[in-house]
Enzyme design. Sequence first.
Site, PDB file in Angstrom:
ATOM      1  N   CYS A   1       0.793  -1.236   0.000  1.00 28.65           N
ATOM      2  CA  CYS A   1       0.000   0.000   0.000  1.00 28.65           C
ATOM      3  C   CYS A   1       0.826   1.287   0.000  1.00 28.65           C
ATOM      4  CB  CYS A   1      -0.928   0.019   1.215  1.00 28.65           C
ATOM      5  SG  CYS A   1      -2.046  -1.373   1.324  1.00 28.65           S
TER       6      CYS A   1
ATOM      7  N   HIS B   1      -3.135   6.679   4.038  1.00 27.91           N
ATOM      8  CA  HIS B   1      -2.027   5.785   4.416  1.00 27.91           C
ATOM      9  C   HIS B   1      -0.656   6.331   4.012  1.00 27.91           C
ATOM     10  CE1 HIS B   1      -0.938   1.261   5.198  1.00 27.91           C
ATOM     11  NE2 HIS B   1      -0.444   2.093   6.107  1.00 27.91           N
TER      12      HIS B   1
END
Length: 593
Positions: A73, A134
């Site tokens: 990610c 994130h």
Amino acid sequence: MWSPVLVHVLFYLVLAAGDEVDRKPNFVLMMVDDLGIGDIGCYGNDTIRTPNIDRLASEGVKLTQHIAAAPLCTPSRAAFMTGRYALRSGLGSTGRVQVLLFLGGSGGLPPSETTFAKRLQQQGYTTGLVGKWHLGVNCEQRGDHCHHPNQHGFSYFYGLPFTLFNDCVPGEGNDVLADLQHALRSLTMFLGVGLFTLVCVRMCGHLEVSLWILVALFFVSILATSVWYMPFKLLRTWNCILMRDQEVIEQPMTVETLPQRLLGEAQNFIKRSVDHPFLLFFSLAHVHTPLFKTPAFAGKSRHGRYGDNLEEVDWMIGKITETVDSLGLANNTLMYFTSDHGGHLEDADSITGQKGGWNGIYKGGKAMGAWEGGIRVPGIFRWPGRLDAGRVVDEPTSLMDLYPTLKYLAKDTKPDRQSDGYNLMPLLEGKAERSEHKFLFHYCGVNLNAVRWHPAGSDSVFKVHFFTPNFSPPGAGGCYDTKVCLCHGDHVTHHNPPLLYDLFHDPSESSPLTPDTEPRYAEILEQTAKAVEKHRNTLTHQQVSGDTHSESNSEAHSVQNQMTWEKILWRPWLQPCCGTFPFCGCKEDTQNI
């Protein structure tokens, strides 16, 4: 003779027509989390229903060799946002920790970086991010928001500054440093039992134990308990939060209603932005675990809870498309659909079954270095009137290409820094047959894992693997013992000579080429070695971790590593909080949503 009223009417009509012609296009970018390329109907899946995503492909352009810059990610999203390999931003890992783990850490996308949102904002665009970020929040103190989306070009943010992960839902297990949590908990219990035993022994007179030893052991036990309990036992409170811009609006978040809220925010952003060029990045929380249990989709698919979640994703994509079309924006809006990387093969249990995605015919998955299943992702563009419906592009492309593509379409011609992506419009419009990506470099953390070469005048796409992750247990198709593969030390096998595949003839990477089976074998290794050397010369010395090839530096400044333990671990003074720390807690008022 023309009347003054008629002249004024004609004048304003001409002005309005001119504004319509000159208006810059809108952009709606939709990214799913952990989606496998084999999960989508238009990419070959005939058992999970994805009619809305398939419709985008049939009405637009489908990319079949669309590559994420990393199989995880944080680095993949950093590369997507900046158009540059993640290690240029300091977001390449050097060891075990490969993604950001705590909102209370100080690592993240550096304030000095430039995102496509920031460039479009400078071009007069209204920019919004709804969903997962994130890429960090704070640097030095709570509230400085140096890594926050608002500081990186998004004028509006609603969503998860971290990500959705198992700790967000009680009973779903632990994702963050689970072995360290277990060790600290065991140490705490050991110290507690030891202290209690010594106190009992002293009180019974069986052994003379110094009071100072008991006091010291008591404080050590308190310290050990704090080190475990505060960051880990309360992890749901610290990491599982919702923010609107820079305000924490829900802590911990209610996961059950999250999909509807994210969808509503994305639709509302489009509706209130119709009068100006806009960029919406809709970054879905699906299909990362824990999987949702939305009643309208529960038990409806043929693939358990994961299939239910994917069909919910398709419904949400359909609603976004419906919103764009109903507002008459379709012909001036580029819509894009993708995933940040491949599906997580190791994520499964005996109750739910498979909880990660399917990567089709491609080997590997999430966190598995450069194996194709972890980095080849869906790539769909729709723009009626500009892009031909049903076009398929088989050339190598990258998520990093979105940055220069958006810049080009927004008519941003200002100077920029080193970029690793290329404008996709010539390929999408059929004006070019070949990708500008002659070479693509595949990283696992800061380590150059593999190189992809598409030689001129050839259909072949060669991929050279310098090392590969060690699957566990032996013979498995993933790292089931550790749940994710690592890319350092004893966790990898280095290959000399490198493993070589031709993805055009062997997309599953099942049969390595040899000098006997590939006439160009020596040339391929020679050309990729030259490309690696040239690529390394564009990196700062700090970015080339452990490299001895070159100290050449074409960057304006060196970049601090954002993935060190010092920056990753939780710090109370950096923790976003709704209320007075450490008594953080609030619920979003959804009555008016």
